[in-house]
Write a protein that holds these residues in place. Structure first.
Motif, mmCIF file in Angstrom:
data_model
loop_
_atom_site.group_PDB
_atom_site.id
_atom_site.type_symbol
_atom_site.label_atom_id
_atom_site.label_comp_id
_atom_site.label_asym_id
_atom_site.label_seq_id
_atom_site.Cartn_x
_atom_site.Cartn_y
_atom_site.Cartn_z
ATOM 1 N N THR A 151 9.629 21.349 -1.466
ATOM 2 C CA THR A 151 8.336 22.286 -1.854
ATOM 3 C C THR A 151 7.178 21.661 -2.136
ATOM 4 O OG1 THR A 151 9.004 22.334 -4.103
ATOM 5 C CG2 THR A 151 10.100 24.028 -2.436
ATOM 6 N N GLU A 152 6.129 22.033 -2.200
ATOM 7 C CA GLU A 152 4.857 21.441 -2.772
ATOM 8 C C GLU A 152 5.072 20.922 -4.196
ATOM 9 O OE1 GLU A 152 1.424 19.520 -2.511
ATOM 10 O OE2 GLU A 152 2.496 20.836 -0.956
ATOM 11 N N ALA A 153 5.897 21.605 -5.182
ATOM 12 C CA ALA A 153 6.080 21.265 -6.573
ATOM 13 C C ALA A 153 6.983 19.888 -6.273
ATOM 14 C CB ALA A 153 6.914 22.307 -7.066
ATOM 15 N N GLU A 154 7.836 19.762 -5.278
ATOM 16 C CA GLU A 154 9.099 18.560 -5.352
ATOM 17 C C GLU A 154 8.067 17.426 -4.839
ATOM 18 O OE1 GLU A 154 13.275 20.357 -4.293
ATOM 19 O OE2 GLU A 154 11.794 20.476 -2.736
ATOM 20 N N TYR A 155 7.044 17.762 -4.033
ATOM 21 C CA TYR A 155 6.248 16.433 -3.649
ATOM 22 C C TYR A 155 5.400 16.043 -4.741
ATOM 23 C CZ TYR A 155 6.770 16.724 1.557
ATOM 24 O OH TYR A 155 7.419 16.581 2.793
ATOM 25 N N GLU A 156 4.653 16.929 -5.707
ATOM 26 C CA GLU A 156 4.335 16.662 -6.775
ATOM 27 C C GLU A 156 5.010 15.922 -7.814
ATOM 28 O OE1 GLU A 156 2.586 20.157 -8.377
ATOM 29 O OE2 GLU A 156 1.095 20.489 -6.638
ATOM 30 N N THR A 157 6.486 16.241 -7.910
ATOM 31 C CA THR A 157 7.082 15.742 -8.679
ATOM 32 C C THR A 157 7.456 14.216 -8.210
ATOM 33 O OG1 THR A 157 8.420 17.832 -9.472
ATOM 34 C CG2 THR A 157 9.508 15.718 -9.644
ATOM 35 N N ASP A 205 0.894 -1.175 0.114
ATOM 36 C CA ASP A 205 -0.047 -0.007 -0.043
ATOM 37 C C ASP A 205 0.884 1.168 0.104
ATOM 38 O OD1 ASP A 205 -1.882 2.027 0.204
ATOM 39 O OD2 ASP A 205 -2.709 1.282 2.189
ATOM 40 N N ASN A 206 0.790 2.213 -1.031
ATOM 41 C CA ASN A 206 1.542 3.279 -1.209
ATOM 42 C C ASN A 206 0.674 4.632 -0.824
ATOM 43 O OD1 ASN A 206 3.778 2.093 -2.163
ATOM 44 N ND2 ASN A 206 2.897 1.778 -3.889
ATOM 45 N N GLU A 207 -0.321 4.394 0.034
ATOM 46 C CA GLU A 207 -1.402 5.765 0.158
ATOM 47 C C GLU A 207 -0.595 6.754 1.237
ATOM 48 O OE1 GLU A 207 -5.151 4.725 1.385
ATOM 49 O OE2 GLU A 207 -5.545 3.730 -0.383
ATOM 50 N N ASN A 208 0.324 6.211 1.793
ATOM 51 C CA ASN A 208 0.876 7.257 2.727
ATOM 52 C C ASN A 208 2.358 7.586 2.383
ATOM 53 O OD1 ASN A 208 2.141 4.622 3.322
ATOM 54 N ND2 ASN A 208 2.238 5.040 5.489
ATOM 55 N N SER A 209 2.527 7.636 1.002
ATOM 56 C CA SER A 209 3.945 7.830 0.692
ATOM 57 C C SER A 209 4.217 9.248 1.097
ATOM 58 C CB SER A 209 4.189 7.569 -0.910
ATOM 59 O OG SER A 209 3.286 8.306 -1.564
ATOM 60 N N ARG A 210 3.813 10.302 1.048
ATOM 61 C CA ARG A 210 3.934 11.489 1.311
ATOM 62 C C ARG A 210 4.184 11.685 2.688
ATOM 63 N NH1 ARG A 210 2.063 17.402 -0.413
ATOM 64 N NH2 ARG A 210 2.737 18.517 0.943
ATOM 65 N N GLU A 211 3.450 11.042 3.768
ATOM 66 C CA GLU A 211 4.014 10.789 5.093
ATOM 67 C C GLU A 211 5.222 10.476 5.448
ATOM 68 O OE1 GLU A 211 2.276 8.955 8.949
ATOM 69 O OE2 GLU A 211 0.735 9.138 7.362
ATOM 70 N N ILE A 212 5.383 9.346 4.566
ATOM 71 C CA ILE A 212 6.814 8.620 4.813
ATOM 72 C C ILE A 212 7.932 9.580 4.550
ATOM 73 C CG2 ILE A 212 8.477 6.724 3.936
ATOM 74 C CD1 ILE A 212 5.908 5.808 5.837
ATOM 75 N N ILE A 213 7.765 10.246 3.403
ATOM 76 C CA ILE A 213 8.975 11.390 3.108
ATOM 77 C C ILE A 213 9.069 12.226 4.070
ATOM 78 C CG2 ILE A 213 9.777 12.833 1.318
ATOM 79 C CD1 ILE A 213 7.800 11.307 -0.712
ATOM 80 N N THR A 214 7.846 12.832 4.540
ATOM 81 C CA THR A 214 7.846 13.977 5.516
ATOM 82 C C THR A 214 8.603 13.680 6.737
ATOM 83 O OG1 THR A 214 6.048 14.933 4.481
ATOM 84 C CG2 THR A 214 6.689 15.658 6.687
ATOM 85 N N THR A 215 8.076 12.343 7.154
ATOM 86 C CA THR A 215 8.745 11.771 8.350
ATOM 87 C C THR A 215 10.249 11.537 8.210
ATOM 88 O OG1 THR A 215 6.664 10.665 9.079
ATOM 89 C CG2 THR A 215 8.770 10.005 10.161
ATOM 90 N N ALA A 216 10.726 10.804 7.055
ATOM 91 C CA ALA A 216 11.978 10.880 7.013
ATOM 92 C C ALA A 216 12.843 12.118 7.004
ATOM 93 C CB ALA A 216 12.395 9.916 5.823
ATOM 94 N N LEU A 217 12.460 13.166 6.468
ATOM 95 C CA LEU A 217 13.164 14.504 6.438
ATOM 96 C C LEU A 217 12.676 15.433 7.375
ATOM 97 C CD1 LEU A 217 12.523 15.243 2.712
ATOM 98 C CD2 LEU A 217 14.245 13.945 3.696
ATOM 99 N N THR A 218 12.279 14.871 8.713
ATOM 100 C CA THR A 218 12.165 15.678 9.952
ATOM 101 C C THR A 218 12.751 15.046 10.959
ATOM 102 O OG1 THR A 218 9.984 16.197 8.891
ATOM 103 C CG2 THR A 218 10.146 16.639 11.179
#
Length: 286
Positions: A32-38, A8-21
């Motif tokens: 940036t928001e554009a980088e998340y979209e990319t 399941d990849n639904e929480n992929s943004r949360e994973i990125i944010t946690t890893a970078l915090t």
């Protein structure tokens, strides 16, 4: 063995944010928001490509700093780090290593190597459960052709009903000789056959399985010996082995090595007709 369901990849943004915090909430690196979209687009492209090597997955529109931050963020997936639950979820999707079906899957392999595809360092579809031995062998063999590549266990779906992983058994001077091979059956895609053949050879699958056979068969000997003493009927031994094979088919699939071995032994008359009594002491390479 061979395949696993797509995670399941639904929480992929949360994973990125946690890893970078940091644990205190401060950002290690701010996207940036554009980088998340990319990144979301790259993940979608990965799905479209079924994880195959492609320049689109190099994320050339992201800065080197951003890609390196994501690459380094993988450290949070290691044991006892902030994303250890994420790691555990991925590992628990495999009861055993899908490459060998011998050892527990206790490590995560980057199917496309993290050193090259840095933006995929945290993406679950690129994180494959493996045992240490298989992961170590895979790490040094990241090819681009079927003849030098490993299966992608989430996308490369092998036949589940037709047996292609074949055990060959014979008794030589009372000793059991066993070998395993992948048969290029009609329902098996040629590319998959090449990948599985390379993968099996690369992880030394045949040699490693031989070391497991006596351990695996010991409980069956305990059942076969008194049954044969009472009946002297090889059909009774054959039926016992086939009953066990059906159980492994149901649990592990017909192309698990245990299923293939039990099937081969059940159809070896000499083994079933008392030959097992001397054969299970030493198993030699066929």
């Amino acid at each position: 063995m061979w395949s696993l369901p797509l995670p399941d990849n639904e929480n992929s943004r949360e994973i990125i944010t946690t890893a970078l915090t940091y644990i205190n909430g401060d950002a290690k690196y701010q996207l940036t928001e554009a980088e998340y979209e990319t990144l979301s687009s790259i993940y979608e492209r990965y799905e479209d490509l079924h994880g195959k090597v492609h320049d689109d997955l190099l994320a050339n529109t992201l800065s080197n700093e951003t890609k390196q931050a994501i690459h380094d963020g993988y450290s949070e997936i290691q044991e006892k780090k902030r994303l250890t639950d994420y790691r555990s979820t991925l590992l628990l999707s495999a009861e055993r290593c899908p490459c060998c079906s011998i050892s527990a899957a206790d490590e995560l392999d980057h199917h496309l190597p993290r050193s090259i595809y840095k933006s995929l360092a945290l993406y679950s579809s690129n994180l494959v459960p493996m045992c240490h031995k298989c992961n170590n062998k895979k790490r040094t063999a990241a090819g681009t052709e079927p003849s030098n590549s490993f299966l992608h266990i989430y996308y490369d779906q092998v036949p589940s009903e037709d047996r292609f992983f074949i055990a060959s058994v014979e008794l030589v001077d009372g000793k059991l000789k066993v070998s395993f091979e992948i048969e290029n059956i009609e329902s098996l895609d040629d590319d998959l056959y090449e990948m599985m053949t390379f993968q099996s050879r690369r992880v030394n699958l045949n040699d490693r399985l031989l070391k497991e056979i006596n351990i695996f068969l010991a409980p069956f000997y305990v059942s076969m010996e008194p049954l044969y003493e009472i009946s002297s009927d090889p059909e009774m031994i054959k039926n016992l082995l086939l009953a066990a094979e059906r159980q492994f088919n149901s649990k592990m699939g017909v192309n698990d090595w245990r299923s293939s071995l039990l099937y081969a032994l059940a159809h070896n008359h000499e083994f079933c007709d008392g030959g097992f009594k001397n054969a299970l002491g030493v198993v030699e390479d066929g």
